[in-house]
Write an enzyme that holds these catalytic residues in place. Structure first.
Site, PDB file in Angstrom:
ATOM      1  N   ASP A  43       0.837  -1.204   0.000  1.00 45.55           N
ATOM      2  CA  ASP A  43       0.000   0.000   0.000  1.00 45.55           C
ATOM      3  C   ASP A  43       0.875   1.258   0.000  1.00 45.55           C
ATOM      4  OD1 ASP A  43      -2.390  -1.655   0.370  1.00 45.55           O
ATOM      5  OD2 ASP A  43      -1.566  -2.006   2.366  1.00 45.55           O
ATOM      6  N   HIS A  47      -4.780  -3.163   6.657  1.00 46.94           N
ATOM      7  CA  HIS A  47      -4.602  -3.427   5.219  1.00 46.94           C
ATOM      8  C   HIS A  47      -5.968  -3.840   4.681  1.00 46.94           C
ATOM      9  CE1 HIS A  47      -3.265  -4.914   1.384  1.00 46.94           C
ATOM     10  NE2 HIS A  47      -3.821  -6.081   1.649  1.00 46.94           N
TER      11      HIS A  47
HETATM   12  P1  NAX Z   1      -2.986 -17.839  -4.329  1.00 49.94           P
HETATM   13  O1  NAX Z   1      -4.405 -18.254  -4.186  1.00 49.94           O
HETATM   14  O2  NAX Z   1      -2.338 -17.797  -5.664  1.00 49.94           O
HETATM   15  O3  NAX Z   1      -2.077 -18.764  -3.403  1.00 49.94           O
HETATM   16  C1  NAX Z   1      -2.394 -19.041  -2.088  1.00 49.94           C
HETATM   17  C2  NAX Z   1      -1.789 -20.376  -1.774  1.00 49.94           C
HETATM   18  O4  NAX Z   1      -1.967 -20.595  -0.381  1.00 49.94           O
HETATM   19  C3  NAX Z   1      -2.454 -21.539  -2.519  1.00 49.94           C
HETATM   20  O5  NAX Z   1      -1.462 -22.296  -3.184  1.00 49.94           O
HETATM   21  C4  NAX Z   1      -3.133 -22.331  -1.398  1.00 49.94           C
HETATM   22  O6  NAX Z   1      -3.116 -23.732  -1.656  1.00 49.94           O
HETATM   23  C5  NAX Z   1      -2.252 -21.963  -0.208  1.00 49.94           C
HETATM   24  N1  NAX Z   1      -2.892 -22.113   1.083  1.00 49.94           N
HETATM   25  C6  NAX Z   1      -4.171 -21.899   1.436  1.00 49.94           C
HETATM   26  N2  NAX Z   1      -4.360 -22.193   2.729  1.00 49.94           N
HETATM   27  C7  NAX Z   1      -3.159 -22.570   3.213  1.00 49.94           C
HETATM   28  C8  NAX Z   1      -2.713 -23.021   4.462  1.00 49.94           C
HETATM   29  N3  NAX Z   1      -3.554 -23.152   5.479  1.00 49.94           N
HETATM   30  N4  NAX Z   1      -1.418 -23.352   4.621  1.00 49.94           N
HETATM   31  C9  NAX Z   1      -0.566 -23.266   3.588  1.00 49.94           C
HETATM   32  N5  NAX Z   1      -0.933 -22.873   2.354  1.00 49.94           N
HETATM   33  C10 NAX Z   1      -2.214 -22.522   2.173  1.00 49.94           C
HETATM   34  O7  NAX Z   1      -2.892 -16.427  -3.587  1.00 49.94           O
HETATM   35  P2  NAX Z   1      -1.763 -15.312  -3.703  1.00 49.94           P
HETATM   36  O8  NAX Z   1      -2.069 -14.431  -4.846  1.00 49.94           O
HETATM   37  O9  NAX Z   1      -0.426 -15.936  -3.630  1.00 49.94           O
HETATM   38  O10 NAX Z   1      -2.072 -14.465  -2.376  1.00 49.94           O
HETATM   39  C11 NAX Z   1      -1.833 -14.989  -1.095  1.00 49.94           C
HETATM   40  C12 NAX Z   1      -2.457 -14.110  -0.041  1.00 49.94           C
HETATM   41  O11 NAX Z   1      -1.869 -12.806  -0.064  1.00 49.94           O
HETATM   42  C13 NAX Z   1      -3.954 -13.890  -0.175  1.00 49.94           C
HETATM   43  O12 NAX Z   1      -4.561 -14.015   1.089  1.00 49.94           O
HETATM   44  C14 NAX Z   1      -4.046 -12.463  -0.630  1.00 49.94           C
HETATM   45  O13 NAX Z   1      -5.281 -11.861  -0.269  1.00 49.94           O
HETATM   46  C15 NAX Z   1      -2.893 -11.849   0.109  1.00 49.94           C
HETATM   47  N6  NAX Z   1      -2.412 -10.547  -0.351  1.00 49.94           N
HETATM   48  C16 NAX Z   1      -1.969  -9.686   0.588  1.00 49.94           C
HETATM   49  C17 NAX Z   1      -1.464  -8.456   0.244  1.00 49.94           C
HETATM   50  C18 NAX Z   1      -0.979  -7.507   1.279  1.00 49.94           C
HETATM   51  O14 NAX Z   1      -0.618  -6.393   0.906  1.00 49.94           O
HETATM   52  N7  NAX Z   1      -0.933  -7.845   2.563  1.00 49.94           N
HETATM   53  C19 NAX Z   1      -1.417  -8.022  -1.167  1.00 49.94           C
HETATM   54  C20 NAX Z   1      -1.476  -9.150  -2.136  1.00 49.94           C
HETATM   55  C21 NAX Z   1      -2.410 -10.261  -1.774  1.00 49.94           C
HETATM   56  O15 NAX Z   1      -3.706  -9.862  -2.105  1.00 49.94           O
END
Ligand code: NAX
Length: 329
Positions: free
Chosen positions: A159, A187
């Site tokens: 952000d 966030h």
């Molecule tokens: P993806 O859906 O591409 O990947 C997430 C991965 O996490 C998947 O491979 C899934 O199998 C795995 N997963 C789910 N539950 C799990 C668990 N309990 N233990 C281990 N692995 C698990 O998402 P991606 O684009 O990589 O984003 C990941 C996270 O970052 C999301 O929650 C997203 O909202 C968050 N973000 C946070 C941001 C921030 O600024 N704080 C910005 C970017 C992003 O939106």
């Protein structure tokens, strides 16, 4: 050769993981002389894709990459970890209320907090990226009470970077000319990008962008809604920029912040600015380079900023109340 640093990453087969891993393994994050042991954590359905990611990492033949452990067992994944990057979480699906999302992800972060407490190295640092990252971090921290609260962070650097880029574009300057840009609060769509204390070439933003209505309106909205705009354009959520922001967060925590600047990260409040102690809230922070950060004091938010910040803190308190059953005393 130094001893390998153990870096654990959850959601390692996801989009952000895909951008993050090669940069960690290549030495960009922890240094060009620091060997890395990666512990990549996925849930069972993600394990096959994770094997592919491991194959690609092997095919990069990174000189600094000592070992890779791919696992869905949290005790293996956090064994001896020095840095735990909690990226994985369940995305919000159509029809899902914020409370549902908090509950589902909250359970995940209870288990991860407990596993970190059982297995991590004494100097562990934790950065939560998976959303809702502030409250997920609060849950994990609260379930790992023997780990000091100054080791826990949630990411608002993306952000900050988005806000800097938007101000630079509007002012017709380079991104590097924009400093002291703090994100206050959660966030989420209530975050407050503080344009009143930000500087452009060391001067108040208003000198370069006199349109107060734009700053209070479109600017704030564009930062708050940037994630949705990326999804609309790309069909996928931010990944490269999120991975980059995670890297910068770690780098900033490991380096001395220049005295005249600050950066944004959400961390356990020490009561500064009237925020409830322990709430994971984003502030302007500086680091001494020891993997911790302190909240910059005496920043004057002004009347407008105070209202915006309070709205975001109120949302954080509401989130905390929604997950109260996941927070041991
Ligand atoms: P993806 O859906 O591409 O990947 C997430 C991965 O996490 C998947 O491979 C899934 O199998 C795995 N997963 C789910 N539950 C799990 C668990 N309990 N233990 C281990 N692995 C698990 O998402 P991606 O684009 O990589 O984003 C990941 C996270 O970052 C999301 O929650 C997203 O909202 C968050 N973000 C946070 C941001 C921030 O600024 N704080 C910005 C970017 C992003 O939106």
């Amino acid at each position: 050769m130094k001893k390998a640093l153990v870096v654990s990453i959850t959601g390692a087969a996801g989009q952000i993981g895909y951008s993050l891993l090669p940069r960690i393994a290549s030495g960009q994050v922890f240094g060009a002389d620091q060997p890395i042991a990666l512990r990549l954590i996925e849930i069972e359905p993600g394990m096959k894709a994770l094997q592919g990611v491991v194959m690609e990492l092997n095919d990069c033949a990174f000189p600094l990459l000592d070992s890779i452990e791919a696992t869905s067992d949290l005790d293996v994944g956090f064994d001896g970890t020095n840095w735990a990057l909690l990226v994985g979480s369940v995305p919000r699906k159509a029809g899902m209320e914020r409370k549902d999302l908090l509950g589902i992800n909250g359970q995940i972060f209870v288990g991860q907090g407990q596993a970190i407490e059982r297995n991590a190295a004494d100097d562990v640092r934790v950065l939560v990226v998976g959303n809702p990252c502030n409250t997920n971090c609060l849950i994990a921290m609260s379930n790992a009470q023997s780990i000091p609260s100054d080791r826990w962070f949630a990411m608002t650097r993306l952000d900050e970077n988005r806000a800097k880029s938007a101000l630079a574009e509007k002012a017709g300057v380079h991104n590097r000319d924009v400093t002291n840009l703090a994100i206050w609060g959660n966030h989420s769509s209530t975050l407050y990008p503080d344009f009143e204390n930000a500087l452009i070439k060391g001067e108040p933003v208003s000198k370069f962008i006199p349109e107060r209505a734009w700053l209070e309106g479109d600017f704030i909205k564009s930062v708050q809604q940037r994630g949705a705009a990326i999804i609309a354009a790309r069909g996928l959520s931010s990944a490269k920029s999120a991975a980059h922001a995670a890297i910068e967060t770690v780098q900033t925590l490991r380096a001395v912040t220049p005295a005249e600047d600050w950066h944004s990260v959400a961390l356990a409040s020490d009561g500064s600015y009237g925020v409830e102690k322990g709430l994971i809230c984003s502030f302007p922070t500086r680091s001494k380079g020891d993997g911790s950060a302190s909240i910059v004091q005496s920043v004057d938010l002004g009347d407008f900023g105070k209202v915006k910040f309070q709205q975001s803190v109120t949302e954080l308190l509401e989130e905390k109340a929604m997950v109260a059953d996941l927070l041991p005393e």
